[in-house]
Design a protein around this motif. Structure first.
Motif, short mmCIF file in Angstrom:
data_model
loop_
_atom_site.label_atom_id
_atom_site.label_comp_id
_atom_site.label_asym_id
_atom_site.label_seq_id
_atom_site.Cartn_x
_atom_site.Cartn_y
_atom_site.Cartn_z
N ILE A 178 0.88 -1.19 0.00
CA ILE A 178 0.00 0.00 0.00
C ILE A 178 0.90 1.22 0.00
CG2 ILE A 178 -1.79 1.28 1.22
CD1 ILE A 178 -2.64 -1.41 2.48
N SER A 179 0.83 2.02 -1.04
CA SER A 179 1.66 3.22 -1.14
C SER A 179 1.06 4.32 -0.27
CB SER A 179 1.76 3.69 -2.59
OG SER A 179 2.37 4.96 -2.65
N GLN A 180 1.89 4.91 0.60
CA GLN A 180 1.44 6.04 1.41
C GLN A 180 1.59 7.35 0.65
OE1 GLN A 180 -0.15 5.58 4.36
NE2 GLN A 180 0.11 3.39 3.81
N GLU A 181 2.09 7.28 -0.57
CA GLU A 181 2.15 8.46 -1.42
C GLU A 181 0.88 8.55 -2.29
OE1 GLU A 181 4.41 10.78 -1.35
OE2 GLU A 181 5.75 9.77 0.08
N THR A 182 0.48 7.44 -2.95
CA THR A 182 -0.68 7.46 -3.84
C THR A 182 -1.93 6.88 -3.19
OG1 THR A 182 -0.20 5.25 -4.73
CG2 THR A 182 0.91 7.13 -5.76
N SER A 184 -2.74 3.82 -3.38
CA SER A 184 -3.18 2.67 -4.16
C SER A 184 -2.64 1.37 -3.58
CB SER A 184 -2.71 2.81 -5.61
OG SER A 184 -3.27 3.97 -6.19
N LEU A 185 -3.36 0.27 -3.88
CA LEU A 185 -2.97 -1.06 -3.45
C LEU A 185 -2.36 -1.79 -4.65
CD1 LEU A 185 -2.92 -3.56 -1.59
CD2 LEU A 185 -5.30 -3.98 -2.27
N TYR A 186 -1.15 -2.36 -4.45
CA TYR A 186 -0.42 -3.04 -5.52
C TYR A 186 -0.28 -4.51 -5.14
CZ TYR A 186 0.78 1.77 -6.77
OH TYR A 186 0.71 3.10 -7.09
N ILE A 187 -0.71 -5.39 -6.05
CA ILE A 187 -0.55 -6.84 -5.86
C ILE A 187 0.38 -7.32 -6.97
CG2 ILE A 187 -1.70 -9.06 -5.66
CD1 ILE A 187 -4.24 -7.58 -4.85
N ALA A 188 1.56 -7.77 -6.60
CA ALA A 188 2.57 -8.14 -7.59
C ALA A 188 2.14 -9.35 -8.42
CB ALA A 188 3.90 -8.42 -6.89
N LYS A 189 1.45 -10.30 -7.80
CA LYS A 189 1.05 -11.53 -8.49
C LYS A 189 -0.26 -11.98 -7.84
CE LYS A 189 2.36 -16.39 -8.81
NZ LYS A 189 3.28 -17.41 -8.29
N ILE A 233 8.21 -2.04 -12.56
CA ILE A 233 8.14 -1.15 -11.39
C ILE A 233 6.95 -0.21 -11.56
CG2 ILE A 233 9.31 0.67 -10.10
CD1 ILE A 233 11.94 -0.66 -10.76
N GLU A 234 5.98 -0.35 -10.63
CA GLU A 234 4.78 0.49 -10.66
C GLU A 234 4.86 1.63 -9.66
OE1 GLU A 234 2.14 0.61 -12.48
OE2 GLU A 234 2.48 -1.12 -13.76
N VAL A 235 5.60 1.46 -8.58
CA VAL A 235 5.74 2.50 -7.55
C VAL A 235 7.21 2.87 -7.48
CG1 VAL A 235 5.42 3.11 -5.14
CG2 VAL A 235 3.84 1.51 -6.24
N HIS A 236 7.51 4.12 -7.76
CA HIS A 236 8.89 4.57 -7.55
C HIS A 236 8.88 6.05 -7.22
CE1 HIS A 236 9.15 6.62 -11.48
NE2 HIS A 236 8.51 5.57 -11.98
N CYS A 253 9.23 1.90 -3.45
CA CYS A 253 9.53 1.21 -4.71
C CYS A 253 8.87 -0.17 -4.64
CB CYS A 253 11.04 1.09 -4.89
SG CYS A 253 11.51 0.26 -6.44
N PHE A 254 7.99 -0.46 -5.65
CA PHE A 254 7.32 -1.76 -5.67
C PHE A 254 7.09 -2.15 -7.13
CE2 PHE A 254 3.76 -4.72 -5.27
CZ PHE A 254 4.23 -5.56 -4.27
N ALA A 255 7.23 -3.42 -7.41
CA ALA A 255 7.13 -3.91 -8.80
C ALA A 255 6.15 -5.06 -8.88
CB ALA A 255 8.49 -4.35 -9.31
N LEU A 256 5.44 -5.14 -10.03
CA LEU A 256 4.61 -6.28 -10.36
C LEU A 256 5.47 -7.29 -11.11
CD1 LEU A 256 1.42 -4.40 -11.67
CD2 LEU A 256 2.11 -4.87 -9.30
N GLY A 257 5.16 -8.57 -11.00
CA GLY A 257 5.96 -9.56 -11.71
C GLY A 257 5.62 -10.96 -11.28
N ASN A 258 5.99 -11.93 -12.10
CA ASN A 258 5.75 -13.33 -11.82
C ASN A 258 7.00 -14.12 -12.22
OD1 ASN A 258 4.74 -15.84 -11.33
ND2 ASN A 258 3.23 -15.83 -12.99
N PRO A 259 7.73 -14.69 -11.26
CA PRO A 259 7.49 -14.75 -9.81
C PRO A 259 7.54 -13.37 -9.15
CG PRO A 259 9.17 -16.33 -10.49
CD PRO A 259 8.94 -15.42 -11.65
N VAL A 260 7.11 -13.31 -7.86
CA VAL A 260 7.09 -12.03 -7.13
C VAL A 260 8.51 -11.48 -7.06
CG1 VAL A 260 6.61 -10.93 -4.94
CG2 VAL A 260 5.08 -12.71 -5.80
#
Length: 1026
Positions: A178-182, A184-189, A233-236, A253-260
């Motif tokens: 959970i970004s405290q800047e935007t 938004s909730l980000y689920i990598a996989k 990378i969706e959050v930077h 900094c958070f990224a989506l991807g598979n594997p996590v």
């Protein structure tokens, strides 16, 4: 702005506003508390705010406030008012009260501005759409972003997400963020368990408000599972991140991807992170607390899985509001002098400077010059007085430094610094007379000697600051000196007389000495000086002044006005050193010194160590202690064991350990004993303190080298041989497994029989054998042994086996009562028996049925009679006699009985009369008549004792009178007792016959009443005789 303080300053010309800079008291305002920024909830329940502002200063302080640079008219503003200097705003209004505030404090000395402070209002609106948001369709294994879209707000926000329904919230991990800047909730996989409704929760940290978004459904598509793909990378964080000094910086900094993907961080400069940097939320957040300039730089976030990696970077720049390095301070200067003030501040970006006078902006013109943080004003005049402020400012803030300038104008005055009325100076010295009037502007000085104006010469120097110096003064320089000071406001003068004295001479000095600790000495310090001088003496030891009050037990100043002799009593080692006698007069200071060496016994040696140890020796080493002024001549080694009383000196090799040696071998030690050692040093003064004890060390074990002593024995019961010895002490056992070997044989035999005892403390061995004849002699010897072997045997002793008791009872036993407490028992000596007879034992008792009343009297030797004493009067006693030896008593004789006599009368003779004619003393007393239960009276005993003699003379008489011949030169003590068949009765009270009583008469103390021994002519010390 014209202020009333200017009118007061103008009075300085005629009223002498201030005498000098040192006397100035700065009374302008200065800040105690300045305003601070406020962030208020827009719907505050208090509906009012207070901006604090408080200054200090003399006279009445007043305050003004401005909002966004405009003066607030408090007189026409019903919502705003002041309490002290603080501004209170009621019925808060976002539109009217938001802005930048500034406080001004002023009094008659000037005005100052506070730092600026802002008021902002925090709020949080509701989400506009309350219906369910559109569903988000996603394949399993795909990444997804659920947008929050915060509503209109002011103030810091925090975000959380609810999964399906409260209180189930989304827990962050390496897959969810959970970004405290935007928000938004980000689920990598995405996984099947993620399917559900998601609600964004927004919190305002100021207003404490919380609002919830509409639910967003997350639906899993049915067209298969998403394959693996590299991180995206969706959050930077931004490319440029400004960071304030000492703030907490958080980079996301958070990224989506598979594997996590896994997240890591680095600085592009390669500099490692300091320990204060923390990674949180599975490395999705980098936190830098207390941000400093060295933390600035380019940071890179790297997201990586087995399909690849991606990176994002940005620069974190440092900024800081100004901070003072150098501030201005209150200053008082004379009129027409020049002022220079400089202030310096650091900050990033670099701050700019401006100057305020009484709250108004200053411009560089004419006498006033401003360059960066420097302000200079030439040729000060009275109108320049006031409050000044240096302001350092950059885009992140500003700081203010305030100071008061006072311009002084006054005529000369010597009220604070007149010349001394009498100044003394030593002939041949240099004299300095200072002319320091208080004057603004500074005064011009003129010196006179008497009425003559002084001019510069080879010996006389006149300085611009008014100081007069006269070199190599003589008696001709003695005179009155006057300094006259003048400026444009007036003239003043001061006069003092100079007296020239003869030099002081030291007539008796202390000399270097050596002294033994505990002795006392006097160090002389005497002078000859000019009688006009005041003289004082002081003493120092090793640079420290002696405190005669605090150390009066050792130090005392003796002598008169021209003598400063120092007496030192009971000198200690710490009193050694350099002594300096300081003589201070009005005109000079002299000193003389001497070295005092205090000799004492040596200090304790140190670091005593056992280098090597055997069963009987120990090699020791040590380090020397202080010799305390006298060389160490030798050492004594002492030892202590658990078996010794205190420390004991021990033998060494060499026998004498001289002072140059630091090792020695201790000899004559006992084996298998734990020893401690210490060393004592000596010199010609004596023995010193002992060293600390060495570590406890045990000697090696060895065969016992000492034989048991006092070997003997005897006694016991039939068929026994009892052997005894003195057991060896533990310190002589020499090792573990200790015991005794007992060897014995019949006298005349060759072969020894041995017995082993393994108990160390035993001192007795009993051999039981029916073949042992009574009282047979045996040769006996005893040795000690331990695990190392057997020790030497003792010398051979002869011990007899147990004997039989006497077999025959004494005959012809008879008894006779001697008194109420004594019976005589007589028997016939036994004939020769096979058994030994060592003596006889008389047993007596009161009643045959009461054995606990038995008494016993035993006599050793060939006696046939014994007196039994301490018996009860008029009582029947039964008695029997038996012979005894070491085996015990033999058979008793047949019991006989005897009755003790009745007791003597328990009354003393009464009505004792005495008559002294010459040396003949005649005594008379009443007859004592026995009662039926008492023995018949047979006579009386008259007992006579001379003073200071121990012998007592006794005279028997069966009458109630007696005559005694006494010496006229002695004092006597007389007592009369009744005598009966039952023994002596109670004695009369003592009669004291004093040598002065010759030719007198008197009565005994019992005639009418009992008197104490302290009666006239009765000496107290006789009382204790009877």
């Amino acid at each position: 702005m014209m202020l009333p303080w200017k009118q007061i300053v103008l009075l300085s010309i005629t009223g002498c506003l201030a005498a000098c800079t040192e006397d100035v008291i700065f009374q302008g305002p200065r800040w105690r508390t300045e305003p601070s920024d406020l962030i208020l909830p827009i719907n505050s329940p208090d509906h009012h705010a207070t901006i604090t502002c408080e200054a200090e200063g003399s006279l009445q302080l007043q305050y003004r406030w401005s909002l966004n640079g405009t003066l607030i008219d408090l007189g026409n503003d019903y919502r705003r008012h002041m309490s002290g200097g603080s501004l209170i705003i009621s019925n808060l209004d976002k539109d009217q009260d938001t802005g930048v505030y500034q406080c001004m404090a002023f009094n008659t000395w000037g005005s100052i501005l506070s730092r600026r402070a802002s008021i902002q209002f925090a709020y949080l609106d509701n989400f506009k759409t309350l219906s369910v948001r559109s569903a988000v369709n996603v394949r399993e294994g795909q990444g997804v972003v659920l947008l929050c879209g915060a509503p209109p707000h002011s103030g810091e926000l925090t975000f959380a997400w609810i999964f399906n329904e409260y209180p189930y919230s989304v827990q962050q991990d390496s897959r969810r963020f959970i970004s405290q800047e935007t928000g938004s909730l980000y689920i990598a996989k995405v996984e099947p368990s993620d399917v559900g409704n998601y609600t964004c929760v927004v919190n305002n940290t100021v207003t404490k408000q919380k609002v919830l978004s509409s639910p967003t459904p997350l639906v899993l598509r049915s067209d298969g599972v998403m394959g693996e793909y590299e991180p995206k990378i969706e959050v930077h964080f931004p490319d440029s991140v400004p960071a304030a000094k000492e703030s907490a910086v958080k980079l996301e900094c958070f990224a989506l991807g598979n594997p996590v993907p896994e997240i890591s961080w680095r600085r592009t400069s390669g500099v490692p992170f300091p320990s204060k940097v923390k990674m949180k939320n599975s490395n999705a957040v980098l936190e830098i607390p207390n941000f400093q300039q060295e933390d600035a730089g380019t940071y890179e976030c790297i997201a990586e899985n087995r399909r690849g990696k991606n990176a994002a970077r940005g620069r974190v720049s440092y900024h800081a509001k100004p901070q003072w390095l150098q501030t201005i301070t209150d200053t008082a200067q004379s009129i027409e002098e020049n002022l220079f003030w400089e202030c310096k501040a650091n900050g990033k970006p670099k701050p700019s400077y401006s100057w305020l006078k009484n709250g108004e902006q200053m411009m560089a013109e004419g006498r006033v010059q401003i360059e960066n943080g420097a302000l200079s004003i030439t040729a000060l005049n009275l109108s320049d007085s006031g409050m000044y402020q240096c302001v350092a400012e950059n885009k992140h803030g500003s700081v203010y430094s305030s100071a008061q300038l006072m311009v002084l104008a006054s005529p000369p005055s010597f009220s604070k610094s007149p010349l001394k009325a009498l100044l003394k100076a030593r002939s041949g010295s240099e004299v300095t007379l200072e002319c320091k009037p208080q004057a603004s502007p500074p005064a011009i000085s003129l010196w006179k000697k008497g009425n003559e104006i002084l001019q510069r010469t080879e010996r006389i120097a006149l300085f611009p600051n008014g100081t007069l110096k006269i070199a190599n003064v003589t008696k001709r320089d003695a005179a009155s000196y006057t300094c006259t000071a003048k400026n444009r406001f007036g003239t003043a003068s001061t006069t003092g007389r100079l007296l020239i004295t003869e030099p002081t001479r030291i007539t008796m000095r202390p000399t270097n000495m050596e002294i033994i600790v505990g002795e006392s000495i006097v160090l002389p310090c005497q002078i000859a000086c000019d009688p006009a001088l005041d003289v004082s003496f002081s003493w120092a030891i090793n640079g420290q002044l002696i405190n005669f009050q605090g150390d009066r037990d050792h130090f005392e100043r003796v002598g008169g006005s021209i003598s400063g002799d120092l007496m030192i009593r009971n000198i200690q080692l710490n009193h050694g050193g350099k002594y300096v006698c300081v003589i201070d007069t009005d005109v000079e200071s002299l000193s003389t010194s001497a070295i005092l060496v205090v000799k004492g016994p040596p200090g304790p040696p140190d670091k005593v160590a056992v280098e090597e140890i055997t069963d009987s020796t120990a090699q020791l080493s040590w380090t020397p202690g202080r010799d305390n002024g006298s060389p160490i001549t030798g050492y004594i080694i002492q030892a202590r064991t658990p078996f010794t009383v205190g420390w004991q000196a021990v033998d060494t090799v060499p026998e004498v350990v001289n002072g140059n040696m630091l090792t020695a071998t201790v000899v004559g030690l006992n084996a298998w004993v734990e020893y401690e050692f210490r060393v004592v040093a000596r010199n010609i003064v004596g023995l010193g303190e002992p060293s600390p004890a060495s570590a406890k060390t045990r000697t090696e074990d060895a065969i016992p080298d000492t034989a048991p002593t006092d070997v003997g024995g005897g006694g016991g019961t039939k068929s026994e041989l009892v052997i005894t010895w003195e057991p060896l002490s533990e310190e002589l056992q020499n090792g573990e497994g200790f015991g005794y070997i007992i060897a014995f044989r019949s006298v005349g035999m060759v072969k020894w029989t041995r017995a082993i005892i393994s108990t160390p403390g035993v001192s007795r061995y009993v051999l039981r054998n029916d073949t042992i004849r009574p009282f047979s002699p045996f040769d006996v010897k005893v040795a000690a042994f331990n695990n190392r072997g057997e020790g030497p045997f003792s010398s051979i002793a002869t011990v007899y086996s147990a004997e039989d008791v006497p077999s025959v009872a004494p005959k012809m036993v008879r008894a006779r009562s001697l008194s109420a407490a004594e019976i005589e028992v007589i028997w016939e000596i036994l004939p020769s028996l096979p058994e030994r007879v060592l003596g006889y034992e008389v047993v007596y008792w009161e009643d045959d049925t009461k054995p606990d009343t038995v008494g016993k009297v035993r006599i050793t030797g060939n006696y046939t009679q014994v007196n039994i004493t301490g018996l009860k009067a008029n009582t029947v006693y039964y008695l029997a006699v038996a012979a005894f030896n070491t085996a015990g008593p033999g058979p008793q004789s047949a019991p006989i009985n005897n009755t003790t006599r009745r007791p003597p009368p328990d009354r003393a003779p009464l009505n004792i009369q005495w008559n002294m004619i010459g040396s003949t003393l005649t005594l008379h007393w009443d007859r004592v008549v026995a009662m039926e239960t008492e023995s018949k009276v047979t006579g009386y005993l008259v007992m006579l004792k001379r003073h200071r003699y121990n012998d007592i003379h006794t005279i028997f008489t069966n009458k109630t009178t007696a005559e005694l011949s006494l010496s006229a030169s002695d004092n006597y003590l007389i007592q009369i007792k009744v005598l009966s068949e039952g023994g002596e009765g109670v004695g009369s009270e003592p009669i004291h016959i004093h040598k002065l009583s010759m030719g007198a008469r008197g009565s005994g103390a019992n005639s009418l009443r009992r008197l104490s021994c302290s009666t006239v002519l009765i000496s107290a010390f006789f009382c204790s005789v009877w």
